[in-house]
Write a protein that holds these residues in place. Structure first.
Motif, short mmCIF file in Angstrom:
data_model
loop_
_atom_site.label_atom_id
_atom_site.label_comp_id
_atom_site.label_asym_id
_atom_site.label_seq_id
_atom_site.Cartn_x
_atom_site.Cartn_y
_atom_site.Cartn_z
N LEU A 157 -1.45 -5.25 -13.14
CA LEU A 157 -2.35 -5.81 -12.13
C LEU A 157 -2.26 -5.03 -10.82
O LEU A 157 -3.28 -4.71 -10.20
CB LEU A 157 -2.02 -7.28 -11.87
N ILE A 158 -1.05 -4.73 -10.38
CA ILE A 158 -0.88 -3.96 -9.14
C ILE A 158 -1.53 -2.59 -9.28
O ILE A 158 -2.22 -2.11 -8.38
CB ILE A 158 0.62 -3.84 -8.78
N THR A 159 -1.32 -1.95 -10.42
CA THR A 159 -1.93 -0.64 -10.67
C THR A 159 -3.45 -0.74 -10.67
O THR A 159 -4.14 0.09 -10.07
CB THR A 159 -1.44 -0.07 -12.01
N ALA A 160 -3.98 -1.77 -11.32
CA ALA A 160 -5.44 -1.94 -11.37
C ALA A 160 -6.01 -2.21 -9.98
O ALA A 160 -7.06 -1.65 -9.62
CB ALA A 160 -5.80 -3.09 -12.32
N ILE A 161 -5.35 -3.03 -9.20
CA ILE A 161 -5.83 -3.32 -7.85
C ILE A 161 -5.79 -2.08 -6.99
O ILE A 161 -6.74 -1.77 -6.26
CB ILE A 161 -4.99 -4.46 -7.20
N ASN A 162 -4.71 -1.33 -7.06
CA ASN A 162 -4.62 -0.09 -6.28
C ASN A 162 -5.67 0.92 -6.74
O ASN A 162 -6.27 1.61 -5.91
CB ASN A 162 -3.22 0.51 -6.37
N ALA A 163 -5.93 1.00 -8.04
CA ALA A 163 -6.99 1.89 -8.54
C ALA A 163 -8.35 1.43 -8.04
O ALA A 163 -9.17 2.25 -7.60
CB ALA A 163 -6.96 1.92 -10.08
N PHE A 164 -8.59 0.13 -8.09
CA PHE A 164 -9.85 -0.43 -7.61
C PHE A 164 -10.05 -0.12 -6.12
O PHE A 164 -11.13 0.28 -5.69
CB PHE A 164 -9.88 -1.95 -7.85
N ILE A 165 -9.00 -0.29 -5.35
CA ILE A 165 -9.07 -0.01 -3.91
C ILE A 165 -9.34 1.48 -3.68
O ILE A 165 -10.14 1.85 -2.83
CB ILE A 165 -7.78 -0.47 -3.21
N ASN A 166 -8.69 2.34 -4.47
CA ASN A 166 -8.91 3.78 -4.32
C ASN A 166 -10.33 4.18 -4.74
O ASN A 166 -10.93 5.05 -4.11
CB ASN A 166 -7.89 4.57 -5.12
N VAL A 167 -10.86 3.56 -5.80
CA VAL A 167 -12.22 3.88 -6.24
C VAL A 167 -13.23 3.36 -5.22
O VAL A 167 -14.17 4.08 -4.84
CB VAL A 167 -12.49 3.27 -7.64
N LEU A 168 -13.06 2.13 -4.80
CA LEU A 168 -13.98 1.53 -3.85
C LEU A 168 -13.83 2.16 -2.47
O LEU A 168 -14.81 2.30 -1.74
CB LEU A 168 -13.74 0.02 -3.77
N GLY A 169 -12.62 2.50 -2.14
CA GLY A 169 -12.35 3.12 -0.84
C GLY A 169 -11.65 2.16 0.10
O GLY A 169 -12.09 1.02 0.28
N GLN A 170 -10.57 2.65 0.67
CA GLN A 170 -9.78 1.86 1.61
C GLN A 170 -10.63 1.40 2.79
O GLN A 170 -10.48 0.27 3.26
CB GLN A 170 -8.60 2.71 2.09
N ASP A 171 -11.52 2.26 3.26
CA ASP A 171 -12.36 1.92 4.41
C ASP A 171 -13.28 0.75 4.11
O ASP A 171 -13.48 -0.13 4.95
CB ASP A 171 -13.19 3.12 4.86
#
Length: 175
Positions: free
Chosen positions: A36-50
């Motif tokens: 889950l943590i990996t998926a959330i971090n991947a989602f955030i990276n794909v969507l963009g931190q900004d």
């Protein structure tokens, strides 16, 4: 002497059960949380931190949105305990209130959306079973439970925020 033997076996048995519980977490819950943590971090990276930061800023500008919409979205999409990770996008002064209201909402969401907090499902099912035995519909209870939960998290969020800001000012911290 036999009493001491039984006492010693019980003492060691306690630690044995603790070890079994730990192994169960390592083989059950821990891999799920890591994924889950990996998926959330991947989602955030794909969507963009900004974009995530802008969304957090948009929903945290208004005190009502901050302790209702933001928390409901966090619990619905991420579930317990991953919902708490969205707090990292909030300013420090709002984080304690976010955690308080998010943790408070971990149970009321279960009636409508069991995926959000499956660990608390037994509580909801126990209540729902009693309602069913009375011949009443559980769907109405689930909606009332959800709405009451949103009201409670708003109240708790506001109160915790006020306490946090007071304590920060008292300690001379920047608010």
């Amino acid at each position: 002497m036999q009493y001491l033997g039984v006492l010693a076996a019980g003492f060691i048995g306690l630690f044995h059960k603790g070890g079994e519980s730990f192994v169960g977490m390592v083989t059950g819950m821990l891999p799920t949380l890591i994924v889950l943590i990996t998926a959330i971090n991947a989602f955030i990276n794909v969507l963009g931190q900004d974009r995530i930061n802008r969304f957090a800023q948009l929903t945290s500008k208004n005190i009502i949105l901050r302790y209702t919409v933001f928390n409901v979205i966090a619990m619905f999409f991420l579930g317990n305990p991953m919902a708490y990770t969205l707090g990292r996008f909030l300013p420090e002064k709002y984080k304690p209130a976010f955690m308080d209201s998010c943790i408070t909402f971990a149970h009321p969401i279960t009636g409508l959306f069991p995926h959000a907090n499956p660990a608390e499902l037994f509580v909801w099912l126990g209540i729902a079973n009693g309602i069913t035995q009375l011949g009443l519909p559980t769907s109405e209870l689930a909606v009332r439970y959800f709405v009451a939960g949103v009201i409670v998290i708003l109240i708790r969020g506001i109160i915790t925020e006020k306490i946090t800001l007071y304590m920060m000012k008292k300690k001379g911290m920047q608010v």
